[in-house]
Design a protein around this motif. Structure first.
Motif, PDB file in Angstrom:
ATOM      1  N   PHE A  40       0.581  -1.536   0.090  1.00 38.70           N
ATOM      2  CA  PHE A  40      -0.413  -0.042  -0.390  1.00 38.70           C
ATOM      3  C   PHE A  40       0.890   1.305   0.164  1.00 38.70           C
ATOM      4  CE2 PHE A  40       0.997  -1.651   3.997  1.00 38.70           C
ATOM      5  CZ  PHE A  40       0.607   0.090   5.157  1.00 38.70           C
ATOM      6  N   PHE A  41       0.573   2.127  -0.600  1.00 35.26           N
ATOM      7  CA  PHE A  41       1.138   3.564  -0.637  1.00 35.26           C
ATOM      8  C   PHE A  41       0.235   4.636  -0.083  1.00 35.26           C
ATOM      9  CE2 PHE A  41       1.564   1.243  -4.615  1.00 35.26           C
ATOM     10  CZ  PHE A  41       3.017   1.941  -4.968  1.00 35.26           C
ATOM     11  N   ILE A  42       1.343   5.370   1.321  1.00 32.47           N
ATOM     12  CA  ILE A  42       0.560   6.112   1.361  1.00 32.47           C
ATOM     13  C   ILE A  42       1.390   7.669   1.616  1.00 32.47           C
ATOM     14  CG2 ILE A  42       0.641   7.851   4.158  1.00 32.47           C
ATOM     15  CD1 ILE A  42       0.210   4.865   5.393  1.00 32.47           C
ATOM     16  N   GLY A  43       1.117   8.571   0.383  1.00 30.01           N
ATOM     17  CA  GLY A  43       1.703   9.153  -0.307  1.00 30.01           C
ATOM     18  C   GLY A  43       2.864   8.876  -1.451  1.00 30.01           C
ATOM     19  N   THR A  44       3.702   8.836  -1.201  1.00 34.60           N
ATOM     20  CA  THR A  44       4.704   8.447  -2.561  1.00 34.60           C
ATOM     21  C   THR A  44       5.642   7.263  -1.220  1.00 34.60           C
ATOM     22  OG1 THR A  44       6.123   9.800  -2.041  1.00 34.60           O
ATOM     23  CG2 THR A  44       5.305  10.481  -3.644  1.00 34.60           C
ATOM     24  N   LYS A  45       5.412   7.282  -0.429  1.00 34.68           N
ATOM     25  CA  LYS A  45       5.831   6.228   0.325  1.00 34.68           C
ATOM     26  C   LYS A  45       4.852   4.712  -0.351  1.00 34.68           C
ATOM     27  CE  LYS A  45       8.757   8.551   3.504  1.00 34.68           C
ATOM     28  NZ  LYS A  45       9.319   9.128   4.889  1.00 34.68           N
ATOM     29  N   LYS A  46       5.952   3.719  -0.018  1.00 37.14           N
ATOM     30  CA  LYS A  46       4.913   2.185  -0.208  1.00 37.14           C
ATOM     31  C   LYS A  46       5.437   1.411   0.785  1.00 37.14           C
ATOM     32  CE  LYS A  46       5.210  -1.442  -4.030  1.00 37.14           C
ATOM     33  NZ  LYS A  46       6.164  -2.033  -4.600  1.00 37.14           N
ATOM     34  N   TYR A  47       4.361   0.499   1.103  1.00 37.69           N
ATOM     35  CA  TYR A  47       4.604  -0.046   2.586  1.00 37.69           C
ATOM     36  C   TYR A  47       4.529  -1.646   2.038  1.00 37.69           C
ATOM     37  CZ  TYR A  47       5.214   4.122   5.186  1.00 37.69           C
ATOM     38  OH  TYR A  47       5.707   5.177   5.441  1.00 37.69           O
ATOM     39  N   VAL A  48       5.053  -2.191   3.060  1.00 36.35           N
ATOM     40  CA  VAL A  48       4.469  -4.319   2.029  1.00 36.35           C
ATOM     41  C   VAL A  48       3.742  -4.489   3.541  1.00 36.35           C
ATOM     42  CG1 VAL A  48       6.155  -5.423   2.087  1.00 36.35           C
ATOM     43  CG2 VAL A  48       4.877  -5.925   1.626  1.00 36.35           C
ATOM     44  N   LEU A  49       2.887  -5.208   4.070  1.00 36.69           N
ATOM     45  CA  LEU A  49       2.778  -6.180   5.446  1.00 36.69           C
ATOM     46  C   LEU A  49       3.107  -7.787   4.488  1.00 36.69           C
ATOM     47  CD1 LEU A  49      -0.339  -5.374   6.852  1.00 36.69           C
ATOM     48  CD2 LEU A  49       2.003  -4.702   7.781  1.00 36.69           C
ATOM     49  N   THR A  50       3.999  -8.361   5.443  1.00 36.43           N
ATOM     50  CA  THR A  50       4.252  -9.604   5.110  1.00 36.43           C
ATOM     51  C   THR A  50       4.401 -10.930   6.025  1.00 36.43           C
ATOM     52  OG1 THR A  50       6.735  -9.912   4.972  1.00 36.43           O
ATOM     53  CG2 THR A  50       5.975  -9.420   3.525  1.00 36.43           C
ATOM     54  N   TYR A  51       4.478 -12.151   6.426  1.00 34.16           N
ATOM     55  CA  TYR A  51       4.116 -13.137   7.738  1.00 34.16           C
ATOM     56  C   TYR A  51       5.237 -13.714   8.018  1.00 34.16           C
ATOM     57  CZ  TYR A  51       3.107 -16.159  10.570  1.00 34.16           C
ATOM     58  OH  TYR A  51       2.934 -17.640  11.381  1.00 34.16           O
ATOM     59  N   ASN A  52       6.271 -13.570   8.887  1.00 32.19           N
ATOM     60  CA  ASN A  52       7.534 -14.132   8.884  1.00 32.19           C
ATOM     61  C   ASN A  52       7.126 -15.254  10.130  1.00 32.19           C
ATOM     62  OD1 ASN A  52       9.039 -14.781   9.938  1.00 32.19           O
ATOM     63  ND2 ASN A  52      10.372 -12.953   9.874  1.00 32.19           N
ATOM     64  N   HIS A  53       7.231 -16.314   9.513  1.00 31.77           N
ATOM     65  CA  HIS A  53       7.005 -18.038   9.792  1.00 31.77           C
ATOM     66  C   HIS A  53       7.868 -18.102  10.882  1.00 31.77           C
ATOM     67  CE1 HIS A  53       3.892 -19.216   6.738  1.00 31.77           C
ATOM     68  NE2 HIS A  53       4.584 -18.369   6.316  1.00 31.77           N
ATOM     69  N   ALA A  54       9.266 -17.334  10.817  1.00 27.32           N
ATOM     70  CA  ALA A  54      10.502 -17.942  11.693  1.00 27.32           C
ATOM     71  C   ALA A  54       9.862 -17.555  13.029  1.00 27.32           C
ATOM     72  CB  ALA A  54      11.346 -17.679  11.447  1.00 27.32           C
ATOM     73  N   ILE A  55       9.252 -15.977  13.402  1.00 28.72           N
ATOM     74  CA  ILE A  55       8.828 -15.042  14.211  1.00 28.72           C
ATOM     75  C   ILE A  55       7.377 -15.257  14.284  1.00 28.72           C
ATOM     76  CG2 ILE A  55      10.936 -14.112  14.273  1.00 28.72           C
ATOM     77  CD1 ILE A  55       8.463 -11.209  13.636  1.00 28.72           C
ATOM     78  N   GLN A  56       6.207 -15.899  13.111  1.00 25.67           N
ATOM     79  CA  GLN A  56       4.989 -15.788  13.474  1.00 25.67           C
ATOM     80  C   GLN A  56       4.479 -14.264  13.963  1.00 25.67           C
ATOM     81  OE1 GLN A  56       3.891 -18.710  16.163  1.00 25.67           O
ATOM     82  NE2 GLN A  56       4.912 -20.914  14.784  1.00 25.67           N
ATOM     83  N   LYS A  57       4.573 -13.991  13.138  1.00 21.28           N
ATOM     84  CA  LYS A  57       4.000 -12.566  13.319  1.00 21.28           C
ATOM     85  C   LYS A  57       4.083 -11.430  11.676  1.00 21.28           C
ATOM     86  CE  LYS A  57       6.116 -11.962  18.140  1.00 21.28           C
ATOM     87  NZ  LYS A  57       6.464  -9.690  18.751  1.00 21.28           N
ATOM     88  N   ILE A  58       3.647 -10.343  11.835  1.00 18.91           N
ATOM     89  CA  ILE A  58       3.117 -10.520  10.449  1.00 18.91           C
ATOM     90  C   ILE A  58       4.143  -8.743  10.999  1.00 18.91           C
ATOM     91  CG2 ILE A  58       1.671  -8.794   9.035  1.00 18.91           C
ATOM     92  CD1 ILE A  58      -0.620 -10.380   9.734  1.00 18.91           C
ATOM     93  N   GLU A  59       5.053  -8.983   9.459  1.00 22.27           N
ATOM     94  CA  GLU A  59       5.835  -7.251   9.646  1.00 22.27           C
ATOM     95  C   GLU A  59       5.948  -6.475   8.409  1.00 22.27           C
ATOM     96  OE1 GLU A  59       9.711  -9.985  10.758  1.00 22.27           O
ATOM     97  OE2 GLU A  59       9.145  -9.518   8.766  1.00 22.27           O
ATOM     98  N   LEU A  60       5.992  -4.979   8.939  1.00 23.59           N
ATOM     99  CA  LEU A  60       5.240  -4.121   8.273  1.00 23.59           C
ATOM    100  C   LEU A  60       6.950  -3.265   7.908  1.00 23.59           C
ATOM    101  CD1 LEU A  60       3.922  -1.505   7.313  1.00 23.59           C
ATOM    102  CD2 LEU A  60       4.752  -0.385   9.604  1.00 23.59           C
ATOM    103  N   LYS A  61       6.840  -3.270   5.920  1.00 24.76           N
ATOM    104  CA  LYS A  61       8.042  -2.853   5.571  1.00 24.76           C
ATOM    105  C   LYS A  61       8.379  -2.223   4.832  1.00 24.76           C
ATOM    106  CE  LYS A  61       9.461  -8.026   5.999  1.00 24.76           C
ATOM    107  NZ  LYS A  61       9.830  -9.179   5.551  1.00 24.76           N
ATOM    108  N   GLU A  62       9.324  -1.694   4.639  1.00 26.49           N
ATOM    109  CA  GLU A  62       9.337  -0.333   3.553  1.00 26.49           C
ATOM    110  C   GLU A  62       9.897  -0.766   1.998  1.00 26.49           C
ATOM    111  OE1 GLU A  62      11.898   3.715   5.806  1.00 26.49           O
ATOM    112  OE2 GLU A  62      12.905   1.587   5.025  1.00 26.49           O
ATOM    113  N   LYS A  63       8.875  -0.253   1.036  1.00 29.90           N
ATOM    114  CA  LYS A  63       8.921  -0.876  -0.255  1.00 29.90           C
ATOM    115  C   LYS A  63       8.549  -1.943  -0.168  1.00 29.90           C
ATOM    116  CE  LYS A  63      11.999   3.186  -1.098  1.00 29.90           C
ATOM    117  NZ  LYS A  63      13.362   3.694  -1.342  1.00 29.90           N
ATOM    118  N   THR A  64       9.313  -3.286  -0.473  1.00 27.57           N
ATOM    119  CA  THR A  64       9.560  -4.181  -0.482  1.00 27.57           C
ATOM    120  C   THR A  64       9.643  -5.342   0.433  1.00 27.57           C
ATOM    121  OG1 THR A  64      11.881  -4.900  -1.411  1.00 27.57           O
ATOM    122  CG2 THR A  64      10.751  -3.821  -2.781  1.00 27.57           C
ATOM    123  N   HIS A  65       9.140  -6.688   0.161  1.00 30.98           N
ATOM    124  CA  HIS A  65       9.442  -7.675   1.046  1.00 30.98           C
ATOM    125  C   HIS A  65      10.139  -8.171   2.055  1.00 30.98           C
ATOM    126  CE1 HIS A  65      10.257  -9.967  -2.371  1.00 30.98           C
ATOM    127  NE2 HIS A  65      10.791 -11.446  -1.866  1.00 30.98           N
TER     128      HIS A  65
END
Length: 112
Positions: free
Chosen positions: A63-88
């Protein structure tokens, strides 16, 4: 290839898939998934895209907020959803699971 979320049907298909997969192997993120999707709907002001796998929406959402791109992915190792900048593989900004408070989610998304 990504699917643009441009209808409630695509959004519902994506969310049903996320919750279905969480129910099988990631029960510690099914509740927070709903809160995070709400936060995306609140803050996103550009395209919202989901990864496509076998013609269906998969677990990664951009998703984008202004010109910045963010991504949510699931990290199986820590069993959490991670919010990241630009790419997975981008810089991790925050991690979430069902113990994440809605106050914390609001604060993080307010500051994006």
């Amino acid at each position: 290839m990504a699917i643009t979320i441009n209808s409630i049907n695509i959004l519902q298909t994506y969310l049903r898939g996320v919750l279905g997969r969480a129910n099988h192997h990631a029960g510690n993120v099914e509740g927070v998934s709903l809160a995070l999707l709400g936060a995306i709907m609140w803050r996103a002001d550009g395209q919202i895209l989901v990864k496509q796998y076998a013609g269906q929406p998969a677990n990664i959402i951009w998703f984008f907020i202004g010109t910045k791109k963010y991504v949510l992915t699931y990290n199986h190792a820590i069993q959490k959803i991670e919010l990241k900048e630009k790419t997975h593989k981008g810089n991790i900004l925050a991690s979430f699971d069902n113990s994440s408070s809605y106050h914390n989610i609001i604060t993080i998304f307010e500051n994006l």
